[in-house]
Design an enzyme around this catalytic site. Structure first.
Site, PDB file in Angstrom:
ATOM      1  N   SER D 237      43.078  32.968  48.881  1.00  0.00           N
ATOM      2  CA  SER D 237      42.712  32.366  49.442  1.00  0.00           C
ATOM      3  C   SER D 237      43.667  32.516  50.730  1.00  0.00           C
ATOM      4  O   SER D 237      44.382  33.448  50.799  1.00  0.00           O
ATOM      5  CB  SER D 237      43.581  31.596  48.218  1.00  0.00           C
ATOM      6  OG  SER D 237      43.033  31.228  47.091  1.00  0.00           O
ATOM      7  N   SER D 275      38.599  32.070  46.149  1.00  0.00           N
ATOM      8  CA  SER D 275      39.338  31.865  46.866  1.00  0.00           C
ATOM      9  C   SER D 275      39.546  30.652  47.312  1.00  0.00           C
ATOM     10  O   SER D 275      38.220  29.245  47.261  1.00  0.00           O
ATOM     11  CB  SER D 275      39.042  32.695  48.343  1.00  0.00           C
ATOM     12  OG  SER D 275      39.873  32.583  49.453  1.00  0.00           O
ATOM     13  N   ASP D 277      39.958  28.082  49.758  1.00  0.00           N
ATOM     14  CA  ASP D 277      39.990  28.701  51.721  1.00  0.00           C
ATOM     15  C   ASP D 277      40.061  26.786  52.060  1.00  0.00           C
ATOM     16  O   ASP D 277      39.330  26.661  52.480  1.00  0.00           O
ATOM     17  CB  ASP D 277      39.271  29.554  52.270  1.00  0.00           C
ATOM     18  CG  ASP D 277      38.878  30.618  51.126  1.00  0.00           C
ATOM     19  OD1 ASP D 277      39.924  31.303  51.463  1.00  0.00           O
ATOM     20  OD2 ASP D 277      37.625  30.928  51.068  1.00  0.00           O
TER      21      ASP D 277
END
Lengths: 356, 356, 356, 356
Positions: D237, D275, D277
Site C-alpha cells: 500500500s 496493496s 495504491d
C-alpha cells in the site's frame, strides 16, 4: 520487415522467462494476422490492420473474459460497453488507424454475417492510433476486403513486428514504431500459465525513452537521430492487448489491463494528453458458450496468486514496446516525412556503457 | 409521418413546463437532422440515421461539456473514451442501427475532412439500436452520403418523430417505436435554463409499459394488439441524448445522464440484459475553443441547484419515449414482420378509466 | 414497532412471488440484526445500527461476490475500493447514521480481532444516511458495544422494519421512514433462486411518492399530513443492500445493484443532489475461501438468464421502501421535530379510488 | 527525525525544477500536520496520523476540485463517493493506519462540529496503509484528540518526513518507509503553477526498487540489508495526495491522480494484489463556496496544456517515495520486528557506480 528483437541484441527485460515465441501467440489459441498497405499512388498509404483472434476463430461461440483500462482516453476502442457490462468478449480484436475504425468495425460484423450467418456477437472491438504523419490518413485507404485478408492471415507462432498491419505507419518515442509483442511464463500456487502482450506503439517522447531503466532516449538524442516531426510535438497513443490462458474473471482481467501502465512507464511513457493509451486484457481459461442453457462451470485463480501475473504484464508490455522499435525500419512517407529507426548499434553501445 | 404527440392527446407528464417545441431543439443551438431509408428492393430497408448537432455546426471548434451513463451496456456508443477522459465533446452525435455504426463514424470523420480540411475532432459519437426485425440489417443499407444528407437536413425547431432517421425500424414496448423528443424549462437560483431529450426507443416489454404511472401495457395487452415478435422476446436498447444550455461541468452532465434511468423506469423500462441503454448528456453553457491558448473562463451551476435539472431530465425522457410511440405508425417490414402502432384511442380510454 | 407491511394492506408490487418472509433473510445464510438507541437524556437519541451478515458469520473465511452502484454519491459506504477491485466482500455490512460510520467501521474491525484473532478481512462495509432532524447527531451516541450487540442480535427469519437499527431516525418521502425489506423468487433456465433487498430509506419528496404507479404522495399531500421539515427541503439518501443465493459473478452483482434505481424510481425517488443513493448487491452462490491454495471452482449464471433477477431487484426495492413507511410509526425527536407516519387508512383509500 | 532528502545526496529526479521546499506545501494554502505515537507500554505503538489541509482551514466553506485513481484497491479511502459524484472536496485529508480510519473519520466530523457548529462537509477523506508489523495495530492506539493535535500542528513550509504521523510504522521496498514529499514548478501556455505530492509509502519489494531507473534494490539486496519480514512477503500500500494551485476541473484532477502510477512505477512499484495504491489529486485554483447562491465563475486550463502537469506528478511522486526512504530511520517495533533504513552511503555508491 523486422530488423531484430530486443533479446537478439542481448538485452533482457525483467525476471520472468518468456514463452516459446516470446509473443502473444504463446497463449494457446491466440492467433494474429496483419494486412499492410504500403504504396505511393494514387495517394500515399502507410497503414493497415492487425487482427487478434482470442480463441482462434471460435470466440463468437465460446466467449472469453475480458477487462479494460485506459491510462489516457484520447482514442477509440469500440465494443467496450459490453466488455464492461458483461466482462465478456466474443469478437476478434482489430487494430488500425484513427480514420479506419468504422470500416474495420463494420467489416468484422460483415465477416460474422458471411461466415456465420449473422448469428452472434455484434459489438466488435476495434482500436486505433493515428498514423497521419507517415500515411495520408484522409485517403481512407482501407476497405473491408483488407480486414478479411488479415483474418485469413491470422495464425499461431511468431508474429511479424514493426512496420506491419495496424502498426505500419506508427511512430514511438520519436523513432519508427509499430507492432511489438512479448510474453512471459507465470508460475503461481494455482499452476503454470502464459501471459502475452501485443502493442501498437505510437506514443512517447525521445528524451523519455528508457531501456531497462537506462536513459537511452537521452543518450540517443534528437541531435544524433532526428525527430520525425517538423516542430517538436508529443506523438500519441498506444494500444495494448494482453492475453492469458489462466482462468481469470473479468475483474482480474481489468487488473491485468491496468498493469500495462507499469510496463509503459518503465519504458518512458507517461500518457500524454493527446494519447489514447488503451489496454485490453482477456483470459481464455474459462469457456463461455454464447448460448448456454444452464449455469456454467468456471474456475478462478484466487486474487492473492496474481502478483506474478502483474509482473508478467509489466515485463511483456515493456519488452513489446521495445520490440516494436527494434523491429521497425526507417520509413519515408506522406509529404516526405521520415521516421528514423532506433539504431541498434547505438542502443547496444548505450546499454554497454552503463553495464557495471 | 408522426400521428400525434402525447400532449395532443391531453396527457401530461410531470410538473415542469415544456419548452416552445417540447423538443431537444428548444436548447438554443441544438439542431437535429434525419435521413430515412424505406424501400423493399433489392433488399428490405427500414433504417436510417439521425444527427444531433450540439452547437449547430461549430462544436468542432467550440466544444461542449458532456457526460455519459449506461444503465445497461449491451450496445455501442463510440467516442466515449475521450468524453470520459476530458469531459468534452466536439463532434456531431449520430444514431443509427447496430451494423451501420462504423460507416456513420467514418462518414463523420470524412465530413470533417471535407468541410474543415481535416482539422479537429476525430473521435465522433455514434450510437445504435438494433432494427433487424423490420429491417434487413445484414444488407448494410447506409452509405456515407446518407449521413451527409442527415447533416444537411439538420435544423432547429420541431423535430420529426416516430419512424424517421435512426428510429425508422425500431420497436418499443412491443409497439412501433422510433425517435421521440421532449423538453422542460428549469428555474433555479442560478437562473432559467432548458433541458431537452431525444430518444431512439427500441426497448421494453408490453406488460411493463406505464403512462404517468398507469399500467397501459397491461391494459392494452398482446391479446388486443399483437406483439411484433413471433416468439415472445425482450426487445432491446434505448439511446438517450440530453441537452441543456446551462453551464454545467462534465461531472454534472454525467449526473444528468444517469437521471435518464428515472424517466425510462417510470415508463416501464428495466434495462434488459440484451439492451444497450446508453445515455449521453451535454451542456452548451460554456464555450471551449478547441485551440485555446490560455486559461478558459467558465461558469458552473452549484451542485445544490441541480435538483430541478434532475426532474427535467426524468420528465423529458419519460415523455420522449411516449412521444416516440404516439408518433410512430404501424410498419410492415423485413420478411413480413409487422410492428403495430400504439392505438391512440385505446391509450386515451385507459387514461380516462383511471381518471379520478 | 412495525405497524403493517404493504401486503397486509392488500397492496401488491410487481409480478414475481415473494419469499417466505418477504425479506432479505429469505436468501439462505443472510442474517440481520438491529440495535436501536431511543432516549431523550442526556441528549436526544433516535439512532442505531443495523448489521447484515452475508453468510451468517462466516463471510470472513468464505467471501461472497459483490458489486456496487451509486445513483447519487452524496453519502458514504466504506470498503468499496476492494469490492470494486476484487469483486469480493468478506465482512458484515453495517448501516448507521452519517456521523457514526467511523465508530461502526472500527467496531467491525475490533470484532474481527476479538472473535477471530485479527485474522482476515479488514475493509468492512459501513454505509449511512443522515438522521440529524430527529436525532441529535452531533452527540455521537453510538459506541462499539452497540455494534457488537447488533451482531449478536443477527438472525434469519422475519426482519423488524420501520424505526429500528440504523433506520430509527430516518424520514422518507416526508413521512417517517427507516428499515424495510422484501424478496422475490426467481425462476430462470439456470434454476430457482431468491433475491432479497433491505433498505434504509431516508429519501424523497412527498409529492413524488408513488405506490404501484399511483400518485399517493400527491393524494396525501402536505396539507393532509404535514411535512417533518420546517422549511421545505429535499430529505436525503437511501442505502440498498441486495442479496441473492444465485451463483453470480461480480459484474453481475453490479448489474443487480444498478437495478435498485428502477425500484426506487417507481416509488418516486429521483436521486436528489443531497442524497447518497448507494446500492450494494452480493451473491452467496459461490464459495470463495479467503486462503485458497489453488484454483477455485465456480459457477456462473449466463448473462442472458438475468432478466428475471432484474425484475426481482426492482420489485424488492420498490416494496422494501414502501414497507419501511408502512412499518414506521410517527416519531417525536430532537428539538421537538416530528415525522408523521404514512396513514395506512388514507393509503388504502387512495389505492381503492384508483382501482378500476 | 529525517536523515536526509534525496537531493541532499546529490540525486535528482526528472527534468522539472522543484518548488521552494520541494514539498506539497509549496502549493499555496496547503498545510500539513503530523501526530506520532511511539511508545512501548502498555502496548507497542508505532503509528500516528497525518493531516493535509487543502486550503488552510477553509476548505469547508470554500471547496476544492478533486479527482481520484486507484492503481490497486486493496485499501480504504473514505469520502470518495462524493468526490466522484461532485468533483469536490471540502474536508481535511487524513492518513493513518488501517484500523484507525474510523476514529480519524469521526474525529474530523467532530472537529467540524466543535469548530464550525456542525455546519458543512460531513464526508471526510481518510486513507490508510497497514503498519501492523512494527505497530501493535490491534491496540487501536489513536484517539480523537490525536487527530485534533495533528490539525493544530498543520502549517505551511517544510514537511517532516520519514517516521512521522501516519507514516510512523510504514515499510517501503523492504526498507523503513513512511511520509515523503516533493514538488515541481510547471510552466505552460496557461501560466506558472506548482504541483506537489505527499506519500505515505508502505509498498514494494526490495528487488524492484529503482532510483532514477537504476536497479538500487538489486544492488542493495536482502543479503546486504535484511528484510523486515520473517518470511518474504509483499508489503503493501501507498497513499498519494497530489496538490496544485492550477485551476483544474475534476476530470483534470483525476488525470493527474492517475499519473501517480507513472512515478510509482519508475521507482519500482507494481501494485501488488495486497496493496491499496490510492491516489487523490486536488486543485485549489478555483473557489467553490459551499453555499453559493448563483452561478460560479471558474477558470480551466485547456487539456492540451496539461502534459507538463503529468510530468510534474510523475516526478514528484517518484521523488516523494524516495524521500520517504532517505528520511526514515531504522525502527525496532512490535514483537521485536525491525525495519532497516535505506543506507545512504550505499545508495550513493550505487548511483556513482552507474554514473557515466
Amino acid at each position: 520487415m523486422a530488423r531484430a528483437r530486443l533479446r537478439d541484441l542481448g538485452i533482457t527485460i525483467g525476471k520472468l522467462p518468456p514463452g516459446g515465441n516470446n509473443a502473444i501467440t504463446d497463449v494457446p489459441g491466440v492467433w494474429v494476422g496483419h494486412h499492410s498497405l504500403v504504396y505511393n499512388e494514387p495517394r500515399c498509404a502507410r497503414t493497415g490492420v492487425t487482427v487478434i483472434l482470442p480463441r482462434q476463430d471460435t470466440s463468437r461461440e465460446d466467449h472469453v473474459f475480458a477487462g479494460f483500462h485506459a491510462l489516457n482516453g484520447n482514442g477509440e476502442m469500440t465494443g467496450l460497453l459490453w466488455v464492461k457490462e458483461s466482462g465478456m468478449l466474443g469478437s476478434p480484436i482489430a487494430l488500425t488507424n484513427t480514420s479506419q475504425v468504422g470500416i474495420v468495425r463494420d467489416a468484422l460484423t460483415e465477416y460474422t454475417v458471411r461466415e456465420h450467418g449473422g448469428a452472434g456477437f455484434r459489438l466488435p472491438v476495434v482500436a486505433e492510433t493515428w498514423d497521419g504523419w507517415l500515411n495520408d490518413i484522409d485517403a481512407f485507404h482501407l476497405d473491408k476486403g483488407h480486414v478479411f485478408e488479415a483474418i485469413a492471415e491470422a495464425r499461431p507462432g511468431p508474429v511479424p513486428e514493426g512496420n506491419v498491419g495496424g502498426g505500419t505507419g506508427m511512430i514511438c518515442h520519436d523513432f519508427k514504431g509499430g507492432i511489438g509483442t512479448a510474453s512471459r511464463l507465470v508460475a503461481c500456487e494455482s499452476g503454470q500459465f502464459t501471459v502475452g502482450a501485443l502493442v501498437q506503439a505510437n506514443h512517447g517522447e525521445r528524451g523519455d525513452l528508457r531501456v531497462d531503466g537506462l536513459p537511452v532516449g537521452c543518450e540517443i538524442g534528437l541531435e544524433l537521430v532526428p525527430s520525425p516531426w517538423e516542430d517538436m510535438q508529443s506523438s500519441s497513443s498506444i494500444v495494448v492487448i494482453i492475453a492469458t490462458d489462466a482462468p481469470l474473471l473479468p475483474v482480474q482481467c481489468k487488473r491485468l489491463a491496468q498493469r500495462a501502465t507499469i510496463g509503459m512507464a518503465r519504458a518512458g511513457g507517461i500518457g500524454h494528453n493527446g494519447s489514447g493509451d488503451l489496454f485490453l486484457a482477456f483470459a481464455t481459461g474459462n469457456h463461455l458458450p454464447a448460448k448456454a442453457g444452464c449455469t456454467l462451470p468456471l474456475a478462478m485463480i484466487p486474487h492473492h496468486h496474481l502478483n506474478p501475473f502483474f509482473y508478467a504484464v509489466a515485463e511483456s508490455v515493456e519488452e513489446a514496446i521495445l520490440n516494436a522499435m527494434t523491429a521497425a525500419e526507417t520509413m519515408l512517407g506522406y509529404q516526405g516525412h521520415t521516421a528514423q529507426e532506433l539504431p541498434l548499434d547505438l542502443l547496444q553501445q548505450v546499454m554497454a556503457k552503463y553495464q557495471v
